[in-house]
Design a protein around this motif. Structure first.
Motif, PDB file in Angstrom:
ATOM      1  N   THR A   1     -56.808   3.791 -43.058  1.00 61.38           N
ATOM      2  CA  THR A   1     -57.567   3.674 -41.805  1.00 61.38           C
ATOM      3  C   THR A   1     -56.792   4.089 -40.563  1.00 61.38           C
ATOM      4  O   THR A   1     -57.370   4.213 -39.491  1.00 61.38           O
ATOM      5  CB  THR A   1     -58.024   2.224 -41.600  1.00 61.38           C
ATOM      6  N   VAL A   2     -55.479   4.245 -40.658  1.00 56.24           N
ATOM      7  CA  VAL A   2     -54.550   4.515 -39.554  1.00 56.24           C
ATOM      8  C   VAL A   2     -54.364   3.253 -38.705  1.00 56.24           C
ATOM      9  O   VAL A   2     -53.242   2.786 -38.513  1.00 56.24           O
ATOM     10  CB  VAL A   2     -54.992   5.708 -38.676  1.00 56.24           C
ATOM     11  N   ASP A   3     -55.446   2.704 -38.182  1.00 59.55           N
ATOM     12  CA  ASP A   3     -55.406   1.425 -37.466  1.00 59.55           C
ATOM     13  C   ASP A   3     -55.932   0.361 -38.433  1.00 59.55           C
ATOM     14  O   ASP A   3     -57.139   0.248 -38.662  1.00 59.55           O
ATOM     15  CB  ASP A   3     -56.280   1.502 -36.207  1.00 59.55           C
TER      16      ASP A   3
ATOM     17  N   SER B   1     -51.787  -7.043 -28.074  1.00 55.22           N
ATOM     18  CA  SER B   1     -51.000  -6.326 -27.069  1.00 55.22           C
ATOM     19  C   SER B   1     -49.548  -6.154 -27.480  1.00 55.22           C
ATOM     20  O   SER B   1     -48.882  -5.204 -27.050  1.00 55.22           O
ATOM     21  CB  SER B   1     -51.077  -7.062 -25.729  1.00 55.22           C
ATOM     22  N   TRP B   2     -49.045  -7.058 -28.312  1.00 56.61           N
ATOM     23  CA  TRP B   2     -47.631  -6.990 -28.706  1.00 56.61           C
ATOM     24  C   TRP B   2     -47.371  -5.981 -29.810  1.00 56.61           C
ATOM     25  O   TRP B   2     -46.220  -5.610 -30.061  1.00 56.61           O
ATOM     26  CB  TRP B   2     -47.139  -8.368 -29.139  1.00 56.61           C
ATOM     27  N   VAL B   3     -48.420  -5.544 -30.509  1.00 57.49           N
ATOM     28  CA  VAL B   3     -48.244  -4.589 -31.609  1.00 57.49           C
ATOM     29  C   VAL B   3     -47.924  -3.222 -31.027  1.00 57.49           C
ATOM     30  O   VAL B   3     -48.730  -2.645 -30.293  1.00 57.49           O
ATOM     31  CB  VAL B   3     -49.516  -4.515 -32.486  1.00 57.49           C
ATOM     32  N   THR B   4     -46.747  -2.708 -31.348  1.00 58.31           N
ATOM     33  CA  THR B   4     -46.325  -1.421 -30.796  1.00 58.31           C
ATOM     34  C   THR B   4     -46.732  -0.251 -31.669  1.00 58.31           C
ATOM     35  O   THR B   4     -46.757   0.890 -31.201  1.00 58.31           O
ATOM     36  CB  THR B   4     -44.801  -1.394 -30.618  1.00 58.31           C
ATOM     37  N   GLY B   5     -47.044  -0.513 -32.936  1.00 59.56           N
ATOM     38  CA  GLY B   5     -47.372   0.578 -33.839  1.00 59.56           C
ATOM     39  C   GLY B   5     -46.122   1.249 -34.363  1.00 59.56           C
ATOM     40  O   GLY B   5     -45.021   1.095 -33.817  1.00 59.56           O
ATOM     41  N   GLU B   6     -46.282   1.997 -35.446  1.00 59.69           N
ATOM     42  CA  GLU B   6     -45.165   2.679 -36.096  1.00 59.69           C
ATOM     43  C   GLU B   6     -45.485   4.163 -36.235  1.00 59.69           C
ATOM     44  O   GLU B   6     -46.651   4.574 -36.231  1.00 59.69           O
ATOM     45  CB  GLU B   6     -44.907   2.071 -37.481  1.00 59.69           C
ATOM     46  N   LYS B   7     -44.440   4.955 -36.357  1.00 59.33           N
ATOM     47  CA  LYS B   7     -44.579   6.398 -36.534  1.00 59.33           C
ATOM     48  C   LYS B   7     -43.888   6.803 -37.830  1.00 59.33           C
ATOM     49  O   LYS B   7     -42.675   7.042 -37.852  1.00 59.33           O
ATOM     50  CB  LYS B   7     -43.985   7.152 -35.345  1.00 59.33           C
ATOM     51  N   PRO B   8     -44.644   6.843 -38.952  1.00 50.00           N
ATOM     52  CA  PRO B   8     -44.025   7.199 -40.239  1.00 50.00           C
ATOM     53  C   PRO B   8     -43.423   8.597 -40.208  1.00 50.00           C
ATOM     54  O   PRO B   8     -43.895   9.489 -39.493  1.00 50.00           O
ATOM     55  CB  PRO B   8     -45.205   7.130 -41.223  1.00 50.00           C
ATOM     56  N   ASP B   9     -42.375   8.793 -40.988  1.00 51.54           N
ATOM     57  CA  ASP B   9     -41.767  10.117 -41.090  1.00 51.54           C
ATOM     58  C   ASP B   9     -42.813  11.134 -41.551  1.00 51.54           C
ATOM     59  O   ASP B   9     -43.571  10.886 -42.493  1.00 51.54           O
ATOM     60  CB  ASP B   9     -40.603  10.090 -42.085  1.00 51.54           C
TER      61      ASP B   9
ATOM     62  N   GLY C   1     -48.843  10.950 -35.477  1.00 51.85           N
ATOM     63  CA  GLY C   1     -49.544   9.883 -34.787  1.00 51.85           C
ATOM     64  C   GLY C   1     -48.880   8.530 -34.939  1.00 51.85           C
ATOM     65  O   GLY C   1     -47.772   8.400 -35.459  1.00 51.85           O
ATOM     66  N   THR C   2     -49.565   7.495 -34.482  1.00 55.57           N
ATOM     67  CA  THR C   2     -49.101   6.115 -34.561  1.00 55.57           C
ATOM     68  C   THR C   2     -50.026   5.329 -35.478  1.00 55.57           C
ATOM     69  O   THR C   2     -51.249   5.467 -35.411  1.00 55.57           O
ATOM     70  CB  THR C   2     -49.098   5.461 -33.168  1.00 55.57           C
ATOM     71  N   ILE C   3     -49.431   4.535 -36.349  1.00 52.17           N
ATOM     72  CA  ILE C   3     -50.221   3.698 -37.252  1.00 52.17           C
ATOM     73  C   ILE C   3     -50.016   2.231 -36.859  1.00 52.17           C
ATOM     74  O   ILE C   3     -49.016   1.861 -36.234  1.00 52.17           O
ATOM     75  CB  ILE C   3     -49.854   3.941 -38.728  1.00 52.17           C
ATOM     76  N   TYR C   4     -50.998   1.395 -37.232  1.00 54.12           N
ATOM     77  CA  TYR C   4     -50.973  -0.028 -36.902  1.00 54.12           C
ATOM     78  C   TYR C   4     -51.267  -0.830 -38.166  1.00 54.12           C
ATOM     79  O   TYR C   4     -52.321  -0.649 -38.788  1.00 54.12           O
ATOM     80  CB  TYR C   4     -52.003  -0.345 -35.816  1.00 54.12           C
ATOM     81  N   VAL C   5     -50.355  -1.720 -38.512  1.00 51.80           N
ATOM     82  CA  VAL C   5     -50.438  -2.466 -39.769  1.00 51.80           C
ATOM     83  C   VAL C   5     -51.180  -3.783 -39.570  1.00 51.80           C
ATOM     84  O   VAL C   5     -50.909  -4.520 -38.613  1.00 51.80           O
ATOM     85  CB  VAL C   5     -49.025  -2.750 -40.320  1.00 51.80           C
ATOM     86  N   SER C   6     -52.105  -4.085 -40.471  1.00 49.03           N
ATOM     87  CA  SER C   6     -52.715  -5.417 -40.549  1.00 49.03           C
ATOM     88  C   SER C   6     -52.348  -6.015 -41.899  1.00 49.03           C
ATOM     89  O   SER C   6     -52.461  -5.365 -42.928  1.00 49.03           O
ATOM     90  CB  SER C   6     -54.237  -5.334 -40.399  1.00 49.03           C
ATOM     91  N   ASP C   7     -51.919  -7.290 -41.890  1.00 50.78           N
ATOM     92  CA  ASP C   7     -51.324  -7.852 -43.095  1.00 50.78           C
ATOM     93  C   ASP C   7     -51.462  -9.372 -43.093  1.00 50.78           C
ATOM     94  O   ASP C   7     -51.454 -10.014 -42.036  1.00 50.78           O
ATOM     95  CB  ASP C   7     -49.833  -7.472 -43.117  1.00 50.78           C
ATOM     96  N   GLY C   8     -51.593  -9.963 -44.268  1.00 49.05           N
ATOM     97  CA  GLY C   8     -51.391 -11.389 -44.474  1.00 49.05           C
ATOM     98  C   GLY C   8     -52.323 -12.321 -43.728  1.00 49.05           C
ATOM     99  O   GLY C   8     -51.864 -13.252 -43.067  1.00 49.05           O
ATOM    100  N   CYS C   9     -53.653 -12.145 -43.843  1.00 50.65           N
ATOM    101  CA  CYS C   9     -54.579 -13.012 -43.109  1.00 50.65           C
ATOM    102  C   CYS C   9     -54.777 -14.355 -43.820  1.00 50.65           C
ATOM    103  O   CYS C   9     -54.865 -14.418 -45.041  1.00 50.65           O
ATOM    104  CB  CYS C   9     -55.919 -12.310 -42.921  1.00 50.65           C
ATOM    105  N   GLN C  10     -54.810 -15.434 -43.037  1.00 52.40           N
ATOM    106  CA  GLN C  10     -55.087 -16.794 -43.516  1.00 52.40           C
ATOM    107  C   GLN C  10     -55.855 -17.526 -42.426  1.00 52.40           C
ATOM    108  O   GLN C  10     -55.506 -17.433 -41.254  1.00 52.40           O
ATOM    109  CB  GLN C  10     -53.789 -17.556 -43.803  1.00 52.40           C
TER     110      GLN C  10
END
Length: 327
Positions: A180-182, A211-219, A223-232
């Motif tokens: 999804t990229v985001d 607002s604190w999520v800066t995103g990552e730039k994979p090699d 573009g910039t990707i944003y990870v969503s993980d570990g929902c509870q």
């Protein structure tokens, strides 16, 4: 007869482990009130635990200090859609209608998906499955073998159980940023026996909304990707609905928290300030047998270096906050 699988399934199960000794990722603790036993669930791997195939292991403790295990509670069976040598992620156990349900994310890396973006990472079948047992320590049997809860072509992960205000079961899950990229967090209604979906999935929020999520730039990706993980999900005594989830800030894993402004699953969801930084995340809350709220998470991110850490928590009227680190 022992409730655990035969100890020969893993290497050297024993007593006296401390959390600092246990390689663990995406930890989950189930507090069993009748036995007064805490069960710690994490991924089981052939190269770490001596298993023939991937699955889920548990350790048990009476005091959260000394742990006994590991014991195998689930392995990927023959005939399943997932490959037994391709991993098992983010196990968690929930008591529902008198049965114990294991949610675990499985994979089949040989089942390739068409690239829908130019992120230079392989895209393949991935999704959360549900297995059932009469005891929290298993053994667990897959409810359905022919696919995960949500289509494996959607690359979903980290599914968790949520029961809404009218007792309807839902699986809340993450939709993988690789696709999804985001990355998003979504929810899908389930049938009453948790055997299948019972409607369309609902979008809750995207990782980039914090607002604190800066995103990552994979090699190799511009573009910039944003990870969503570990929902509870949890509800405070005053009725506020909150969600733990994780993402990245400047390359470091972060344990964060969100809150539904409507106190219903559909939100809208507001993003609160993170709970724990320092490359820590994929946490969950549980209560001790004395009623104390605690947070368990892993740090640092990669296995086998990652270990569990415990934090004392305070429940306020509308959220949870960290008091201090416990272990």
């Amino acid at each position: 007869m022992s409730i655990f699988n035969d100890a020969s399934d893993v290497a050297n199960p024993k007593k006296g482990h401390r959390l600092k000794d246990i390689p663990a990722h995406d930890p989950f603790i189930y507090s069993h009130p009748e036995e007064k036993v805490y069960y710690l669930f994490t991924s089981g791997a052939p190269n770490i635990h001596g298993m023939e195939r991937y699955g889920v292991i548990t350790y048990k403790s009476n005091d959260l200090i000394e742990w006994e295990g590991p014991y195998v509670v689930f392995t990927i069976p023959d005939g399943a859609w997932a490959h037994p040598q391709h991993g098992a992620w983010a196990p968690e156990v929930h008591l529902y209608n008198g049965k114990y349900f294991l949610f675990v994310t499985l994979h089949h890396q040989d089942k390739k998906l068409d690239d829908i973006n130019d992120i230079p990472l392989p895209k393949h079948w991935r999704g959360t499955c549900i297995a059932v047992s009469d005891h929290p320590a298993g053994p667990y049997q897959l409810i359905k073998k022919d696919g995960p809860v949500v289509s494996a072509e959607r690359m979903t992960l980290d599914g968790t159980l949520y029961i809404d205000e009218v007792e309807k079961p839902w699986m809340v899950f993450c939709h993988e940023w690789i696709q999804t990229v985001d990355g998003t967090i979504e929810a899908v209604p389930l049938t009453d026996n948790l055997s299948d979906v019972d409607g369309e999935s609902v979008h809750l929020f995207s990782a980039s909304e914090a607002s604190w999520v800066t995103g990552e730039k994979p090699d190799g990706y511009d573009g910039t990707i944003y990870v969503s993980d570990g929902c509870q999900l949890y509800r405070t005594n005053s009725g506020r609905l909150i969600m733990l989830w994780s993402s990245y800030e400047r390359g470091k894993y972060v344990q964060s928290i969100a809150r539904s402004t409507s106190d219903k699953l559909g939100g809208p969801w507001e993003q609160l300030q993170p709970l724990v930084k320092g490359d820590s995340g994929h946490g969950m809350l549980f209560q001790t047998f004395e009623g104390q709220w605690m947070l368990i998470l892993h740090q640092p991110f990669p296995m086998p270096e990652s270990r569990c850490h415990l934090y004392l928590m305070e429940e306020t009227s509308d959220t949870f906050r960290v008091i201090n680190k416990w272990e």
